[in-house]
Design a protein around this motif. Structure first.
Motif, PDB file in Angstrom:
ATOM      1  N   LEU A 427       0.831  -1.203   0.000  1.00 46.71           N
ATOM      2  CA  LEU A 427       0.000   0.000   0.000  1.00 46.71           C
ATOM      3  C   LEU A 427       0.866   1.253   0.000  1.00 46.71           C
ATOM      4  O   LEU A 427       0.596   2.215  -0.720  1.00 46.71           O
ATOM      5  CB  LEU A 427      -0.926  -0.003   1.217  1.00 46.71           C
ATOM      6  CG  LEU A 427      -1.803   1.241   1.392  1.00 46.71           C
ATOM      7  CD1 LEU A 427      -2.744   1.422   0.209  1.00 46.71           C
ATOM      8  CD2 LEU A 427      -2.597   1.180   2.695  1.00 46.71           C
ATOM      9  N   PHE A 428       1.915   1.236   0.814  1.00 45.07           N
ATOM     10  CA  PHE A 428       2.822   2.383   0.845  1.00 45.07           C
ATOM     11  C   PHE A 428       3.435   2.642  -0.535  1.00 45.07           C
ATOM     12  O   PHE A 428       3.504   3.779  -1.005  1.00 45.07           O
ATOM     13  CB  PHE A 428       3.942   2.150   1.868  1.00 45.07           C
ATOM     14  CG  PHE A 428       3.483   2.147   3.300  1.00 45.07           C
ATOM     15  CD1 PHE A 428       2.257   2.683   3.654  1.00 45.07           C
ATOM     16  CD2 PHE A 428       4.270   1.608   4.294  1.00 45.07           C
ATOM     17  CE1 PHE A 428       1.816   2.678   4.969  1.00 45.07           C
ATOM     18  CE2 PHE A 428       3.851   1.590   5.618  1.00 45.07           C
ATOM     19  CZ  PHE A 428       2.623   2.127   5.946  1.00 45.07           C
ATOM     20  N   MET A 429       3.890   1.560  -1.170  1.00 38.50           N
ATOM     21  CA  MET A 429       4.488   1.715  -2.488  1.00 38.50           C
ATOM     22  C   MET A 429       3.450   2.189  -3.508  1.00 38.50           C
ATOM     23  O   MET A 429       3.759   2.961  -4.419  1.00 38.50           O
ATOM     24  CB  MET A 429       5.101   0.384  -2.949  1.00 38.50           C
ATOM     25  CG  MET A 429       6.245  -0.111  -2.080  1.00 38.50           C
ATOM     26  SD  MET A 429       7.607   1.075  -1.948  1.00 38.50           S
ATOM     27  CE  MET A 429       8.164   1.126  -3.650  1.00 38.50           C
ATOM     28  N   SER A 430       2.215   1.735  -3.342  1.00 37.20           N
ATOM     29  CA  SER A 430       1.155   2.153  -4.252  1.00 37.20           C
ATOM     30  C   SER A 430       0.851   3.635  -4.102  1.00 37.20           C
ATOM     31  O   SER A 430       0.555   4.326  -5.079  1.00 37.20           O
ATOM     32  CB  SER A 430      -0.116   1.339  -4.001  1.00 37.20           C
ATOM     33  OG  SER A 430       0.098  -0.014  -4.306  1.00 37.20           O
ATOM     34  N   ILE A 431       0.900   4.119  -2.863  1.00 33.57           N
ATOM     35  CA  ILE A 431       0.704   5.559  -2.632  1.00 33.57           C
ATOM     36  C   ILE A 431       1.784   6.345  -3.354  1.00 33.57           C
ATOM     37  O   ILE A 431       1.517   7.371  -3.991  1.00 33.57           O
ATOM     38  CB  ILE A 431       0.724   5.855  -1.117  1.00 33.57           C
ATOM     39  CG1 ILE A 431      -0.528   5.281  -0.457  1.00 33.57           C
ATOM     40  CG2 ILE A 431       0.821   7.358  -0.854  1.00 33.57           C
ATOM     41  CD1 ILE A 431      -0.493   5.317   1.045  1.00 33.57           C
ATOM     42  N   ASN A 432       3.001   5.851  -3.269  1.00 29.97           N
ATOM     43  CA  ASN A 432       4.112   6.493  -3.972  1.00 29.97           C
ATOM     44  C   ASN A 432       3.889   6.468  -5.481  1.00 29.97           C
ATOM     45  O   ASN A 432       4.064   7.477  -6.176  1.00 29.97           O
ATOM     46  CB  ASN A 432       5.413   5.777  -3.624  1.00 29.97           C
ATOM     47  CG  ASN A 432       6.642   6.504  -4.110  1.00 29.97           C
ATOM     48  OD1 ASN A 432       6.921   7.620  -3.691  1.00 29.97           O
ATOM     49  ND2 ASN A 432       7.382   5.885  -5.016  1.00 29.97           N
ATOM     50  N   ASN A 433       3.453   5.304  -6.011  1.00 25.20           N
ATOM     51  CA  ASN A 433       3.213   5.173  -7.451  1.00 25.20           C
ATOM     52  C   ASN A 433       2.028   6.009  -7.901  1.00 25.20           C
ATOM     53  O   ASN A 433       2.053   6.620  -8.981  1.00 25.20           O
ATOM     54  CB  ASN A 433       2.972   3.703  -7.808  1.00 25.20           C
ATOM     55  CG  ASN A 433       4.199   2.843  -7.572  1.00 25.20           C
ATOM     56  OD1 ASN A 433       5.327   3.308  -7.690  1.00 25.20           O
ATOM     57  ND2 ASN A 433       3.990   1.587  -7.219  1.00 25.20           N
ATOM     58  N   LEU A 434       0.957   6.040  -7.077  1.00 18.91           N
ATOM     59  CA  LEU A 434      -0.209   6.849  -7.415  1.00 18.91           C
ATOM     60  C   LEU A 434       0.147   8.325  -7.437  1.00 18.91           C
ATOM     61  O   LEU A 434      -0.303   9.075  -8.314  1.00 18.91           O
ATOM     62  CB  LEU A 434      -1.342   6.590  -6.414  1.00 18.91           C
ATOM     63  CG  LEU A 434      -2.637   7.371  -6.649  1.00 18.91           C
ATOM     64  CD1 LEU A 434      -3.235   7.035  -8.015  1.00 18.91           C
ATOM     65  CD2 LEU A 434      -3.646   7.092  -5.542  1.00 18.91           C
ATOM     66  N   GLY A 435       0.979   8.740  -6.483  1.00 21.25           N
ATOM     67  CA  GLY A 435       1.443  10.134  -6.483  1.00 21.25           C
ATOM     68  C   GLY A 435       2.214  10.455  -7.749  1.00 21.25           C
ATOM     69  O   GLY A 435       2.045  11.532  -8.336  1.00 21.25           O
ATOM     70  N   ASN A 436       3.067   9.519  -8.185  1.00 18.93           N
ATOM     71  CA  ASN A 436       3.801   9.708  -9.444  1.00 18.93           C
ATOM     72  C   ASN A 436       2.854   9.822 -10.629  1.00 18.93           C
ATOM     73  O   ASN A 436       3.055  10.653 -11.526  1.00 18.93           O
ATOM     74  CB  ASN A 436       4.749   8.528  -9.669  1.00 18.93           C
ATOM     75  CG  ASN A 436       6.085   8.716  -8.973  1.00 18.93           C
ATOM     76  OD1 ASN A 436       6.623   9.819  -8.938  1.00 18.93           O
ATOM     77  ND2 ASN A 436       6.608   7.651  -8.411  1.00 18.93           N
ATOM     78  N   THR A 437       1.800   8.980 -10.631  1.00 15.33           N
ATOM     79  CA  THR A 437       0.831   9.010 -11.723  1.00 15.33           C
ATOM     80  C   THR A 437       0.092  10.340 -11.761  1.00 15.33           C
ATOM     81  O   THR A 437      -0.073  10.943 -12.826  1.00 15.33           O
ATOM     82  CB  THR A 437      -0.175   7.850 -11.568  1.00 15.33           C
ATOM     83  OG1 THR A 437       0.533   6.609 -11.598  1.00 15.33           O
ATOM     84  CG2 THR A 437      -1.201   7.865 -12.689  1.00 15.33           C
ATOM     85  N   VAL A 438      -0.354  10.803 -10.582  1.00 17.18           N
ATOM     86  CA  VAL A 438      -1.063  12.091 -10.522  1.00 17.18           C
ATOM     87  C   VAL A 438      -0.129  13.225 -10.939  1.00 17.18           C
ATOM     88  O   VAL A 438      -0.525  14.137 -11.674  1.00 17.18           O
ATOM     89  CB  VAL A 438      -1.616  12.335  -9.104  1.00 17.18           C
ATOM     90  CG1 VAL A 438      -2.236  13.730  -9.001  1.00 17.18           C
ATOM     91  CG2 VAL A 438      -2.656  11.282  -8.746  1.00 17.18           C
ATOM     92  N   GLY A 439       1.132  13.172 -10.484  1.00 13.68           N
ATOM     93  CA  GLY A 439       2.098  14.185 -10.893  1.00 13.68           C
ATOM     94  C   GLY A 439       2.331  14.178 -12.390  1.00 13.68           C
ATOM     95  O   GLY A 439       2.532  15.236 -13.002  1.00 13.68           O
TER      96      GLY A 439
END
Length: 491
Positions: A427-439
């Motif tokens: 989940l933590f890594m997904s938050i990081n990846n989702l943030g990258n996607t939104v960015g």
């Protein structure tokens, strides 16, 4: 070195080590084929920078929902096994899209079809990443926990080697082969990965799905410990104990009823396991000691628009840099990443995470300023070539990004309560990846708003200037990071 490898082989077996190295090598080697995708979108489909970035953002979304794959594989065994069947499925999902893109010209010629196939491919890669991480965690727990760091080092080394090889060969391949041939060549690795899955033996799971998530007394202890820092977590723990008492009151089904409806009982067990996993995950994540730092890392991504695809267009169209050189630049970037890891582990572990993250964002703003110098062509006035600027910027940028990522890994590893480490870390890594996607979406929107397109880069300098400004927004939210936490102690 040889003695160390022999110890790992005796502890985990050759087949398992081979599978781990192959999967992580393939993850790194993806740069070989994704470089070709960038040129396919730019040259053959003639998409604008913002449109290309949109395609990449959608295609990489499966990396943002990694916990879902973990929960499903934990709760729903296939043939009594939780890992290898899902590894086979994920490998097939990784293999088939590249095969179709290489053989079918229609799928390559449509941006919609291409985006769909790339998304499916990333779904397979992300699922394989989750499954192999779970297999590593289980192997370490069952075999020898003292080898945990060694196994992680092997996996990261394999990924770095794959990244370097993929970047070097990717540029060469683009200059000498057709893009469809590159797609087909890459299928060799997923095919080899599929065959290697047969070599690994997995002990069939027990009849109770996800037992580790149904017992959460250890998590209660972790939650109580966090009350000293964030007192409002006490209520949630109390509510949870009440809920547990209520759950014990329900009578069990009779034996005859279970025999009459075995399929319904199995479905009910699977549903209850999925429900328990989701509730446990949400309960853990709502703890302020976990939620606040993760919120900062998410904010740090979404507030800074990602203009990497736009810079790729600028480098190839204005600076006339070829694929071979850009591959070399990515290799330098991988070396910078490893240098950043070494510097952090060697010199910065005693620094508070707040301070190291502050310095990381200052460094990131400097790398963007270097891009501004490149766009303004100021470097030529001082006798510095464009290639030198790109190589230096690539190494510095990846090194600083790794300095920022290391605190994220440290906090993620230490905040995970016992029993749900794998899923919560995903989940933590997904938050990081989702943030990258939104960015990335933000970057595509900014490029479109400023009218930056292929052959039109007049507002590129303004876009980079705005990116520098946005780099300091996350600094205002550093209070979300534990004040005294360092790379040695996260208390």
């Amino acid at each position: 070195m040889i003695h160390w490898l022999k110890q790992l082989r005796s502890a985990f077996g050759v087949a398992f080590l081979w599978l781990v190295c192959l999967i992580y090598f393939t993850q790194g080697f993806r740069s070989f084929v994704w470089t070709a995708v960038s040129y396919q979108l730019k040259d053959r489909l003639q998409l604008s920078p913002s449109a290309s970035q949109f395609v990449f953002s959608v295609a990489f979304f499966p990396w943002s929902i990694k916990p879902l794959y973990g929960i499903i594989s934990d709760c729903i065994p296939i043939g009594g096994k939780k890992r290898t069947p899902y590894l086979v499925i994920s490998t097939i999902l990784s293999l088939v899209p590249w095969l179709l893109l290489g053989l079918d010209s229609t799928s390559r010629s449509s941006s919609l079809y291409l985006m769909i196939f790339l998304t499916i491919q990333n779904l397979g890669s992300a699922m394989a990443d989750v499954v192999i991480d779970a297999m590593i965690a289980e192997a370490v727990r069952i075999e020898k926990s003292s080898f945990a760091g060694d196994l992680q080092s092997v996996s990261w080394f394999a990924m770095a080697v794959g990244g370097i090889c993929g970047s070097l060969l990717g540029g060469y391949a683009l200059n000498n082969l057709n893009i469809e041939t590159i797609f087909l060549l890459f299928t060799v690795l997923p095919a080899l990965q599929l065959l290697s899955c047969v070599l690994v033996e997995e002990i069939p799971a027990g009849s109770e799905p996800l037992p580790e998530l149904l017992d959460s007394s250890e998590f209660e202890e972790k939650s109580k410990m966090s009350n000293d820092t964030y007192p409002d977590t006490k209520k949630s723990s109390t509510r949870r104990r009440k809920g547990q008492k209520k759950g014990k009151k329900g009578p069990s089904n009779g034996k005859s009823e279970t025999q009459k409806k075995p399929s319904k009982s199995l479905v009910s067990k699977l549903f209850q396991s999925l429900k328990a996993a989701a509730i446990e995950l949400c309960r853990a994540f709502k703890q302020p000691i976990i939620f606040r730092p993760m919120a900062w890392f998410f904010i740090a991504h979404i507030t800074v628009p990602n203009l990497s695809t736009v810079m790729f267009y600028y480098q190839t169209e204005v600076l006339q840099l070829d694929a071979s050189f850009l591959g070399t630049a990515r290799v330098v970037g991988w070396l910078g990443l490893m240098l950043g890891t070494f510097i952090y582990n060697r010199y910065l572990t005693n620094m508070t995470l707040r301070k190291s993250l502050l310095f990381a964002h200052i460094g990131l703003s400097i790398t963007i300023l270097l891009d501004m110098v490149l766009v303004a062509r100021t470097n030529l006035g001082y006798g510095v070539s464009d290639k030198t600027m790109v190589l230096f910027g690539s190494a510095l940028g990846d090194a600083i990004n790794q300095l920022k990522f290391m605190p994220f890994l440290i906090l993620s590893g230490r905040l995970c309560p016992p029993g749900i480490e794998g899923t919560l870390f995903a989940l933590f890594m997904s938050i990081n990846n989702l943030g990258n996607t939104v960015g990335s979406f933000m970057g595509a929107g900014l490029a479109s708003l400023l009218g930056i397109s292929s052959g039109s880069f007049e507002n590129m300098f303004a876009g980079l200037a705005l990116q520098v400004f946005c780099t300091y927004i996350p600094v205002l939210f550093l209070f979300l990071i534990p004040k005294e936490a360092t790379g040695v102690s996260a208390s």
